[in-house]
Design an enzyme around this catalytic site. Structure first.
Site, mmCIF file in Angstrom:
data_model
loop_
_atom_site.group_PDB
_atom_site.id
_atom_site.type_symbol
_atom_site.label_atom_id
_atom_site.label_comp_id
_atom_site.label_asym_id
_atom_site.label_seq_id
_atom_site.Cartn_x
_atom_site.Cartn_y
_atom_site.Cartn_z
ATOM 1 N N ARG A 136 1.570 -12.069 -1.055
ATOM 2 C CA ARG A 136 0.296 -12.250 -0.708
ATOM 3 C C ARG A 136 -0.552 -13.463 -1.313
ATOM 4 N NH1 ARG A 136 -1.609 -9.471 4.140
ATOM 5 N NH2 ARG A 136 0.066 -7.921 4.573
ATOM 6 N N LYS A 163 -8.325 -2.396 1.640
ATOM 7 C CA LYS A 163 -8.391 -1.400 2.732
ATOM 8 C C LYS A 163 -8.910 0.032 2.717
ATOM 9 C CE LYS A 163 -5.568 -4.248 5.280
ATOM 10 N NZ LYS A 163 -6.327 -4.968 6.637
ATOM 11 N N ARG A 185 0.973 -1.387 0.053
ATOM 12 C CA ARG A 185 -0.054 0.049 0.064
ATOM 13 C C ARG A 185 0.830 1.345 -0.100
ATOM 14 N NH1 ARG A 185 -1.994 1.027 4.253
ATOM 15 N NH2 ARG A 185 -0.914 -0.309 5.603
ATOM 16 N N HIS A 235 -9.580 -3.568 12.988
ATOM 17 C CA HIS A 235 -8.534 -4.293 12.407
ATOM 18 C C HIS A 235 -8.231 -5.346 13.258
ATOM 19 C CE1 HIS A 235 -4.681 -4.380 10.144
ATOM 20 N NE2 HIS A 235 -5.282 -5.117 9.489
ATOM 21 N N ASP A 254 -9.074 -10.462 9.495
ATOM 22 C CA ASP A 254 -8.622 -9.259 9.276
ATOM 23 C C ASP A 254 -9.421 -7.935 9.742
ATOM 24 O OD1 ASP A 254 -6.374 -7.709 8.566
ATOM 25 O OD2 ASP A 254 -7.368 -7.048 6.409
ATOM 26 N N LYS A 297 -1.337 -12.285 13.229
ATOM 27 C CA LYS A 297 -2.836 -12.222 13.451
ATOM 28 C C LYS A 297 -3.440 -13.094 12.666
ATOM 29 C CE LYS A 297 -4.353 -8.411 11.893
ATOM 30 N NZ LYS A 297 -5.032 -8.513 10.417
ATOM 31 N N THR A 298 -3.306 -13.390 11.325
ATOM 32 C CA THR A 298 -3.957 -14.327 10.438
ATOM 33 C C THR A 298 -3.500 -15.725 10.919
ATOM 34 O OG1 THR A 298 -3.828 -12.945 8.574
ATOM 35 C CG2 THR A 298 -4.047 -15.169 8.083
ATOM 36 N N SER A 348 0.682 -6.057 10.459
ATOM 37 C CA SER A 348 1.548 -7.179 9.592
ATOM 38 C C SER A 348 2.803 -7.759 10.412
ATOM 39 C CB SER A 348 1.755 -6.454 8.356
ATOM 40 O OG SER A 348 2.437 -7.189 7.433
#
Length: 545
Positions: A331, A211, A59, A230, A267, A252-253, A248
């Site tokens: 990704r 996003k 991003r 988030h 997410d 988390k994932t 990131s």
């Protein structure tokens, strides 16, 4: 096509319109030899399609702009210009309505008369608050990405679908003479809250679509008193729900994809009077160093219909997940049903009982797990801390701290304390408890110690979720005043108090205090509100320490 009423968006001419194509149709389009090489995908040995996003492999948060218009002027957390406080570090740069219309004209001149993909979907699993979103793009794989990531309407719902928000993805154009229009570069991701539209130019990165929609939800939902966060979420066999916040690279994932629990989403979630609901219909996982041993659910999810971004392929067409040749931010997007253990039929759960803040502390001074008070939870939620290695240059091992308000600063359109208040109120109302979990370094900082191993972190998460952590004996760490367990089944007790694992105790104390000072300095960003000032005492206390 007349039912789409594209003229409302400014699309009055087109060569051909492809509306809500199936994934099979999109894959055929994006891999066709007739598709230009720079936007063509390749079917990999796993069945997933691999594409490249060009120059931008992540991003561009500093190229995000919000139109300063009358309906949102007093609501936006402005980060630049005369309406911004001097201590503010928001990413919400303002542009004038005049600049907006200039950028919109650029986008429309590019999109009009072209072959276009138009995709309609929902953001939000709760019908009471979901957003109807439309994407207009030239790029087939971007339509694929959109279909993977958002909730697909039924054929019946599409009959009278009128978008609440429209994304005009004109990635093939950019802004000439950006400084003349008060833009940082020729790239722009611009939001107009009154017109309910996003314009994208100059960047092909798919995450800007995802996003961008999240940013919009972060505007509308809190204004209704609904939490917009988030975080990932999962549910136990007894219906107990947990939230995982983290930037990131913090896990988390990975940690929310738990074979013992059902995934709600990886997410973005809302929290209303009914409980937690996923915003999306898919997952967007990091692929770097992905392995079937450490992340089996994600590894298996990358199959037909999944879309790989910037992943290197070997001569057999197999993904090389260990390669960062193109970027470390490789990704994969895939429909959520590619994960076996998911909440069905709708990605929703009850009110969470456990809230976990994940950090990857490369300084190696934060504990693997700490129990937080309510105010400490609000303080660390606003801080949104993690730390990474500064670079890959040989010999450079000094970590670099990152603070991202609410663990998602780039996506906050309102002041961070507004989100913190909603989180705190919901925690109070539903009796949720919060914990800080460090997935970073132990026994020393990066370059000296070692990264916290995933099996030990999973043991810690299990202890939080099954309640056994609360049965442990606790001690209080100085300065941060964390409550940390002295022993935990399956975890080396020598690392639970991080100071014990350092050989050089004086260096630990110095580094620990240095990090505390960073927290204190950063939190000044939130003392422009009464809510922020009230939480200062929940942070590190340096006096007398």
């Amino acid at each position: 096509m007349s039912k789409l009423r594209l003229e409302r968006h400014g699309i009055t001419m087109y060569d051909e319109i492809f509306y809500n194509l199936s994934l099979d149709e999109l894959i055929k389009h994006e891999t066709s030899q007739e598709t230009p090489a720079n936007e063509r995908g390749v079917v990999t040995a796993t069945g997933a399609v691999a594409i490249d996003t060009g120059k931008f492999t992540g991003r561009s948060p500093k190229d995000k702009y919000v139109v300063n218009e009358e309906t949102s002027h007093d609501k936006i957390w402005w980060g630049i210009g005369p309406v911004a406080p001097t201590t503010n570090n928001s990413d919400n740069q303002q542009i004038s309505e005049e600049t907006w219309f200039y950028l919109k004209d650029l986008a429309l001149k590019r999109l009009n008369g072209r072959k276009l993909y138009v995709m309609d979907a929902f953001c939000g699993a709760n019908p009471d608050s979901r957003l109807r979103v439309r994407l207009i793009t030239e790029i087939a794989w971007k339509a694929h990405f959109f279909k993977n990531m958002f909730i697909r309407p039924t054929e019946e719902e599409l009959l009278d679908f009128v978008p609440d928000w429209t994304i005009m993805d004109a990635c093939k154009i950019s802004c000439p003479q950006p400084h003349r229009h008060n833009l940082r570069t020729e790239v722009f991701i611009a939001f107009n809250m009154m017109e309910r539209m996003t314009l994208i130019g100059g960047t092909w990165y798919g995450g800007e679509i995802k996003k961008g929609v999240f940013s919009v939800m972060n505007y509308f939902l809190p204004l209704k008193g609904i939490g917009s966060f988030h975080c990932s979420a999962n549910m136990g066999k007894e219906g107990d729900t947990a939230l995982f916040f983290g930037l990131s690279g913090t896990g988390k994932t990975t940690l929310s994809a738990d074979p013992k629990r059902l995934l709600i989403g990886d997410d973005e979630h809302g929290w209303d009077h009914d409980g937690i609901f996923n915003f999306e219909g898919g997952c967007y996982a990091k692929c770097i160093n992905l392995s079937p041993k450490n992340e089996p659910d994600i590894f298996r999810a990358i199959r037909k219909d999944a879309l790989l971004e910037n992943v290197v392929l070997n001569e057999k067409g197999e993904p090389d997940y260990n390669s960062d040749k193109k970027t470390e931010n490789t990704r994969a997007s895939y429909p959520i049903h590619h994960i076996d253990n998911i909440v069905r039929p709708t990605s929703r759960g009850g009110h969470p009982s456990k809230i976990i803040f994940l950090t990857c502390d490369a300084y190696g001074v934060l504990p693997p797990v700490a129990r937080l008070s309510r105010d400490q939870a609000m303080y660390h939620f606003l801080s949104g801390y993690t730390a990474r290695v500064a670079g890959t240059e040989l010999g450079v091992t000094e970590p670099k701290a990152t603070f991202s308000a609410c663990f998602g600063q780039a996506f906050l359109l309102l002041h961070p304390t507004r989100y913190a208040k909603i989180l705190g109120d919901q925690m109070d109302k539903h009796g949720a408890h919060a914990y800080l979990v460090n997935t970073g370094w132990v026994r020393g900082k990066c370059g000296v110690g070692q990264r916290m191993d995933l099996p030990s972190t999973r043991k810690i998460i299990d202890a939080i979720l099954d309640g056994s952590l609360e049965k442990a004996q606790f001690e209080t760490m100085p300065i941060f005043n964390f409550q940390i367990p002295t022993a935990l089944a399956g975890v080396d007790s020598a690392i639970l108090n991080p100071r014990n694992g350092w050989v050089d105790k004086a260096d630990y104390d110095k580094t620990y205090r240095k990090l505390a000072e960073m927290f204190v300095a950063h939190f000044l960003n939130f003392t422009d509100t009464e809510k922020g000032r009230a939480l200062v005492d929940a942070g590190p206390q340096l006096n007398g320490a």
